[in-house]
Scaffold this motif. Structure first.
Motif, PDB file in Angstrom:
ATOM      1  N   ALA A  66       0.832  -1.207   0.000  1.00 21.75           N
ATOM      2  CA  ALA A  66       0.000   0.000   0.000  1.00 21.75           C
ATOM      3  C   ALA A  66       0.866   1.255   0.000  1.00 21.75           C
ATOM      4  O   ALA A  66       0.519   2.255  -0.642  1.00 21.75           O
ATOM      5  CB  ALA A  66      -0.944  -0.001   1.210  1.00 21.75           C
ATOM      6  N   GLU A  67       1.998   1.208   0.686  1.00 21.39           N
ATOM      7  CA  GLU A  67       2.942   2.336   0.670  1.00 21.39           C
ATOM      8  C   GLU A  67       3.437   2.615  -0.742  1.00 21.39           C
ATOM      9  O   GLU A  67       3.506   3.775  -1.169  1.00 21.39           O
ATOM     10  CB  GLU A  67       4.174   2.032   1.538  1.00 21.39           C
ATOM     11  CG  GLU A  67       4.055   2.413   2.970  1.00 21.39           C
ATOM     12  CD  GLU A  67       5.374   2.179   3.693  1.00 21.39           C
ATOM     13  OE1 GLU A  67       6.260   3.066   3.635  1.00 21.39           O
ATOM     14  OE2 GLU A  67       5.508   1.105   4.312  1.00 21.39           O
ATOM     15  N   LYS A  68       3.820   1.554  -1.444  1.00 20.98           N
ATOM     16  CA  LYS A  68       4.297   1.719  -2.821  1.00 20.98           C
ATOM     17  C   LYS A  68       3.199   2.310  -3.700  1.00 20.98           C
ATOM     18  O   LYS A  68       3.455   3.208  -4.504  1.00 20.98           O
ATOM     19  CB  LYS A  68       4.758   0.372  -3.393  1.00 20.98           C
ATOM     20  CG  LYS A  68       5.989  -0.208  -2.760  1.00 20.98           C
ATOM     21  CD  LYS A  68       7.238   0.514  -3.157  1.00 20.98           C
ATOM     22  CE  LYS A  68       7.609   0.210  -4.593  1.00 20.98           C
ATOM     23  NZ  LYS A  68       8.804   0.914  -5.043  1.00 20.98           N
ATOM     24  N   ILE A  69       1.974   1.815  -3.540  1.00 20.59           N
ATOM     25  CA  ILE A  69       0.853   2.314  -4.340  1.00 20.59           C
ATOM     26  C   ILE A  69       0.568   3.765  -4.007  1.00 20.59           C
ATOM     27  O   ILE A  69       0.390   4.593  -4.907  1.00 20.59           O
ATOM     28  CB  ILE A  69      -0.388   1.424  -4.125  1.00 20.59           C
ATOM     29  CG1 ILE A  69      -0.119   0.025  -4.697  1.00 20.59           C
ATOM     30  CG2 ILE A  69      -1.626   2.052  -4.761  1.00 20.59           C
ATOM     31  CD1 ILE A  69      -1.110  -1.029  -4.248  1.00 20.59           C
ATOM     32  N   ALA A  70       0.543   4.095  -2.724  1.00 18.36           N
ATOM     33  CA  ALA A  70       0.270   5.475  -2.314  1.00 18.36           C
ATOM     34  C   ALA A  70       1.347   6.425  -2.828  1.00 18.36           C
ATOM     35  O   ALA A  70       1.047   7.528  -3.289  1.00 18.36           O
ATOM     36  CB  ALA A  70       0.159   5.558  -0.790  1.00 18.36           C
ATOM     37  N   GLY A  94       3.749  13.807   5.378  1.00 21.03           N
ATOM     38  CA  GLY A  94       4.202  12.804   6.333  1.00 21.03           C
ATOM     39  C   GLY A  94       5.627  12.360   6.077  1.00 21.03           C
ATOM     40  O   GLY A  94       6.104  12.355   4.943  1.00 21.03           O
ATOM     41  N   ASP A  95       6.301  11.993   7.168  1.00 26.12           N
ATOM     42  CA  ASP A  95       7.619  11.376   7.008  1.00 26.12           C
ATOM     43  C   ASP A  95       7.409   9.879   6.736  1.00 26.12           C
ATOM     44  O   ASP A  95       6.272   9.409   6.651  1.00 26.12           O
ATOM     45  CB  ASP A  95       8.496  11.622   8.241  1.00 26.12           C
ATOM     46  CG  ASP A  95       7.917  11.063   9.542  1.00 26.12           C
ATOM     47  OD1 ASP A  95       7.109  10.098   9.503  1.00 26.12           O
ATOM     48  OD2 ASP A  95       8.285  11.582  10.619  1.00 26.12           O
ATOM     49  N   HIS A 100       3.991   5.104   6.502  1.00 30.22           N
ATOM     50  CA  HIS A 100       3.794   3.683   6.774  1.00 30.22           C
ATOM     51  C   HIS A 100       2.527   3.483   7.626  1.00 30.22           C
ATOM     52  O   HIS A 100       1.739   2.575   7.361  1.00 30.22           O
ATOM     53  CB  HIS A 100       5.023   3.088   7.464  1.00 30.22           C
ATOM     54  CG  HIS A 100       4.948   1.611   7.627  1.00 30.22           C
ATOM     55  ND1 HIS A 100       5.038   0.737   6.565  1.00 30.22           N
ATOM     56  CD2 HIS A 100       4.769   0.844   8.728  1.00 30.22           C
ATOM     57  CE1 HIS A 100       4.927  -0.504   7.012  1.00 30.22           C
ATOM     58  NE2 HIS A 100       4.758  -0.468   8.318  1.00 30.22           N
ATOM     59  N   ALA A 101       2.336   4.338   8.619  1.00 28.74           N
ATOM     60  CA  ALA A 101       1.133   4.258   9.459  1.00 28.74           C
ATOM     61  C   ALA A 101      -0.121   4.514   8.615  1.00 28.74           C
ATOM     62  O   ALA A 101      -1.141   3.824   8.777  1.00 28.74           O
ATOM     63  CB  ALA A 101       1.220   5.254  10.614  1.00 28.74           C
ATOM     64  N   LEU A 102      -0.059   5.479   7.716  1.00 30.41           N
ATOM     65  CA  LEU A 102      -1.188   5.772   6.832  1.00 30.41           C
ATOM     66  C   LEU A 102      -1.479   4.579   5.921  1.00 30.41           C
ATOM     67  O   LEU A 102      -2.650   4.247   5.677  1.00 30.41           O
ATOM     68  CB  LEU A 102      -0.918   7.037   6.013  1.00 30.41           C
ATOM     69  CG  LEU A 102      -2.029   7.525   5.096  1.00 30.41           C
ATOM     70  CD1 LEU A 102      -3.328   7.778   5.863  1.00 30.41           C
ATOM     71  CD2 LEU A 102      -1.597   8.801   4.368  1.00 30.41           C
TER      72      LEU A 102
END
Length: 113
Positions: A66-70, A94-95, A100-102
Motif C-alpha cells: 500500500a505504501e508503494k501504491i500510495a 508525512g515522514d 507507513h502508518a497511513l
C-alpha cells in the motif's frame, strides 16, 4: 502473462519493486474507473486486500505494498475527488514512519469495506 510480471509469485512472496510496473500497466480508462470516486477506490483496494489475505499475506506486507501504491499515486496521479486530495496531502507532509502508518490505515479501511 508470465510470472515475472506478477507482483506476488507462486510462493506468495511480494516483489515490491514490481508494484510500479504493475500500476503502469493499468490503462487510463481502468485508472479512471478505479479513481473516479473514493468508493470505487476503496472497493478496488478491498478486492486486492481480500486476494492478498487468501494467499496468506500478513498486514505488514500488505501495508508495504500500500505504501508503494500510495507513493505512486501521490507522485503520478492527480486526485479525482476530495478524499484522494486529502490522502495525497497527508502523504506528502508525512515522514516515512507516518506514511507507513497511513498505509496500515488504508489497508484497514479497505478490510472494513
Amino acid at each position: 502473462m508470465s510470472e515475472h510480471n506478477h507482483v506476488v509469485n507462486k510462493e506468495g512472496e511480494v516483489a515490491l519493486n514490481k508494484v510500479d510496473d504493475a500500476l503502469n500497466r493499468i490503462d487510463d480508462s481502468k485508472k479512471d474507473d478505479i479513481l473516479g470516486s473514493f468508493d470505487s477506490f476503496k472497493s478496488y483496494l478491498s478486492d486486492k486486500i481480500e486476494m492478498a489475505q487468501k494467499i496468506g499475506l500478513n498486514e505488514e506486507v500488505m501495508a508495504k505494498a500500500a505504501e508503494k501504491i500510495a507513493g505512486y499515486l501521490a507522485a503520478k496521479e492527480e486526485p479525482r475527488n476530495s478524499e484522494e486530495k486529502l490522502l495525497q496531502e497527508l502523504w506528502k507532509v508525512g515522514d516515512k514512519e507516518q506514511q507507513h502508518a497511513l498505509a496500515h490505515m488504508l489497508v484497514r479501511v479497505a478490510q472494513s469495506s
